[in-house]
Design an enzyme around this catalytic site. Sequence first.
Site, mmCIF file in Angstrom:
data_model
loop_
_atom_site.group_PDB
_atom_site.id
_atom_site.type_symbol
_atom_site.label_atom_id
_atom_site.label_comp_id
_atom_site.label_asym_id
_atom_site.label_seq_id
_atom_site.Cartn_x
_atom_site.Cartn_y
_atom_site.Cartn_z
ATOM 1 N N ASN A 14 0.869 -1.178 0.000
ATOM 2 C CA ASN A 14 0.000 0.000 0.000
ATOM 3 C C ASN A 14 0.905 1.227 0.000
ATOM 4 O O ASN A 14 1.460 1.590 1.035
ATOM 5 C CB ASN A 14 -0.896 -0.037 1.249
ATOM 6 C CG ASN A 14 -1.756 1.211 1.377
ATOM 7 O OD1 ASN A 14 -1.786 2.057 0.482
ATOM 8 N ND2 ASN A 14 -2.456 1.335 2.498
ATOM 9 N N TRP A 15 1.049 1.830 -1.169
ATOM 10 C CA TRP A 15 1.991 2.947 -1.298
ATOM 11 C C TRP A 15 1.445 4.230 -0.677
ATOM 12 O O TRP A 15 2.158 5.227 -0.605
ATOM 13 C CB TRP A 15 2.342 3.174 -2.773
ATOM 14 C CG TRP A 15 3.093 2.034 -3.419
ATOM 15 C CD1 TRP A 15 3.464 0.850 -2.823
ATOM 16 C CD2 TRP A 15 3.595 1.971 -4.764
ATOM 17 N NE1 TRP A 15 4.146 0.057 -3.727
ATOM 18 C CE2 TRP A 15 4.244 0.724 -4.934
ATOM 19 C CE3 TRP A 15 3.549 2.846 -5.857
ATOM 20 C CZ2 TRP A 15 4.838 0.337 -6.133
ATOM 21 C CZ3 TRP A 15 4.149 2.452 -7.061
ATOM 22 C CH2 TRP A 15 4.781 1.222 -7.187
ATOM 23 N N LYS A 16 0.179 4.219 -0.284
ATOM 24 C CA LYS A 16 -0.471 5.417 0.296
ATOM 25 C C LYS A 16 -0.219 6.630 -0.615
ATOM 26 O O LYS A 16 -0.148 6.451 -1.842
ATOM 27 C CB LYS A 16 -0.002 5.629 1.740
ATOM 28 C CG LYS A 16 -0.216 4.352 2.587
ATOM 29 C CD LYS A 16 -0.092 4.554 4.058
ATOM 30 C CE LYS A 16 -0.329 3.228 4.779
ATOM 31 N NZ LYS A 16 -0.243 3.332 6.225
ATOM 32 N N HIS A 104 -9.596 0.994 5.093
ATOM 33 C CA HIS A 104 -8.329 1.252 5.790
ATOM 34 C C HIS A 104 -8.582 2.203 6.953
ATOM 35 O O HIS A 104 -9.402 3.115 6.852
ATOM 36 C CB HIS A 104 -7.307 1.850 4.814
ATOM 37 C CG HIS A 104 -5.921 1.843 5.362
ATOM 38 N ND1 HIS A 104 -5.501 2.777 6.275
ATOM 39 C CD2 HIS A 104 -4.885 0.991 5.177
ATOM 40 C CE1 HIS A 104 -4.249 2.503 6.610
ATOM 41 N NE2 HIS A 104 -3.853 1.428 5.959
ATOM 42 N N GLU A 106 -6.978 4.633 7.997
ATOM 43 C CA GLU A 106 -6.775 6.055 7.676
ATOM 44 C C GLU A 106 -8.033 6.634 7.034
ATOM 45 O O GLU A 106 -8.393 7.784 7.286
ATOM 46 C CB GLU A 106 -5.540 6.215 6.770
ATOM 47 C CG GLU A 106 -4.257 6.005 7.572
ATOM 48 C CD GLU A 106 -3.076 5.469 6.779
ATOM 49 O OE1 GLU A 106 -3.087 5.512 5.532
ATOM 50 O OE2 GLU A 106 -2.121 4.993 7.427
ATOM 51 N N GLU A 176 -5.184 -5.025 10.641
ATOM 52 C CA GLU A 176 -4.188 -3.971 10.843
ATOM 53 C C GLU A 176 -4.490 -3.237 12.149
ATOM 54 O O GLU A 176 -5.299 -2.297 12.162
ATOM 55 C CB GLU A 176 -4.252 -2.955 9.688
ATOM 56 C CG GLU A 176 -3.928 -3.520 8.327
ATOM 57 C CD GLU A 176 -3.373 -2.454 7.384
ATOM 58 O OE1 GLU A 176 -2.316 -2.684 6.821
ATOM 59 O OE2 GLU A 176 -3.983 -1.389 7.251
ATOM 60 N N GLY A 182 2.472 2.402 10.996
ATOM 61 C CA GLY A 182 3.397 3.521 10.863
ATOM 62 C C GLY A 182 4.082 3.920 12.161
ATOM 63 O O GLY A 182 4.676 4.987 12.243
ATOM 64 N N SER A 220 3.539 -1.970 10.489
ATOM 65 C CA SER A 220 4.986 -1.984 10.732
ATOM 66 C C SER A 220 5.653 -3.318 10.385
ATOM 67 O O SER A 220 6.564 -3.758 11.085
ATOM 68 C CB SER A 220 5.293 -1.571 12.179
ATOM 69 O OG SER A 220 4.852 -0.240 12.409
ATOM 70 N N GLY A 241 2.876 -1.032 4.370
ATOM 71 C CA GLY A 241 2.871 0.407 4.088
ATOM 72 C C GLY A 241 4.273 0.898 3.787
ATOM 73 O O GLY A 241 4.820 0.679 2.710
ATOM 74 N N GLY A 242 4.885 1.568 4.760
ATOM 75 C CA GLY A 242 6.184 2.215 4.573
ATOM 76 C C GLY A 242 7.232 1.338 3.890
ATOM 77 O O GLY A 242 7.931 1.785 2.969
HETATM 78 P P1 13P Z 1 3.004 0.527 7.834
HETATM 79 O O1 13P Z 1 3.540 -0.762 7.216
HETATM 80 O O2 13P Z 1 3.718 1.747 7.326
HETATM 81 O O3 13P Z 1 2.894 0.433 9.304
HETATM 82 O O4 13P Z 1 1.504 0.686 7.260
HETATM 83 C C1 13P Z 1 0.641 -0.395 7.309
HETATM 84 C C2 13P Z 1 -0.556 -0.060 6.518
HETATM 85 O O5 13P Z 1 -1.314 0.820 6.881
HETATM 86 C C3 13P Z 1 -0.782 -0.820 5.278
HETATM 87 O O6 13P Z 1 -2.063 -0.604 4.779
#
Ligand code: 13P
Length: 259
Positions: A14-16, A104, A106, A176, A182, A220, A241-242
Amino acid sequence: MSPKKSRKPYVIGNWKMHGSKAGVDALLQALISNLNPIQEVQVVVCPPAVYLEQAGRIIAGSSPVASISMGAQNLYPEPEGAFTGEISGPMLFDIGCRYVIIGHSERRALFGETDGFIARKVDAALKAGLRPILCLGETRAEREKAKTFEVVFNQLEAAIKEVSVESFKQGIIAYEPIWAIGTGLTASPHEAQAVHQFIRAKLSERDPGLANIPILYGGSVKASNAKALFSEPDIDGGLIGGASLNHEEFINICLSALN
Ligand code: 13P
């Protein structure tokens, strides 16, 4: 050592809201050349919507055609209409997406998405031929009050109660925990496995045909902790994510998903 799983593992990036045309090109070229020989793990990338077409062209133009699939980070639950700024499931399918992230945390927290709205999106995704990656997870406060199972169950129920069992067999769940996203704080393999096992039991109670839906862990995940998480019997890979923005990290996470 846990027994080998019969379910195919998934690693989804997930590149956000990150990237640029040049960055998408570089990241995808690196992933394609390193991950193409690995057929045992389904790798999916979810770039920002404006880069989906570019990403689709890079994947389709690779030789041999890359086994990486593409997903979107969001969709609007109507197929078309006067919804300024929104993107529908059929449009995403049209440009080559086969997956879409829904619910998600977010989007729930920052954009006020409710369980009801998320349920409409799950239904719309399935109708458009997209596999919904439905995200569930509790806050730190909810975990501290021992409400994790209740929260996750309510989110799951609300999102899938309107869709048929048959169509939700195409679904993917991502657990998640919000406190792990994050933050660098990962749920321990044991903590994550307990929730995954619970989700699988609830899916299977609803219908035995749902027992083998992939349930991914997100929050994470890094190359250094992926193997321990993915070795748990009910963890079928990760939503990253990251670490999905760094090709070496992401490739190593994908390799960690090999049984
Ligand atoms: P991180 O891997 O950056 O914690 O993010 C997880 C995430 O929200 C994937 O959708």
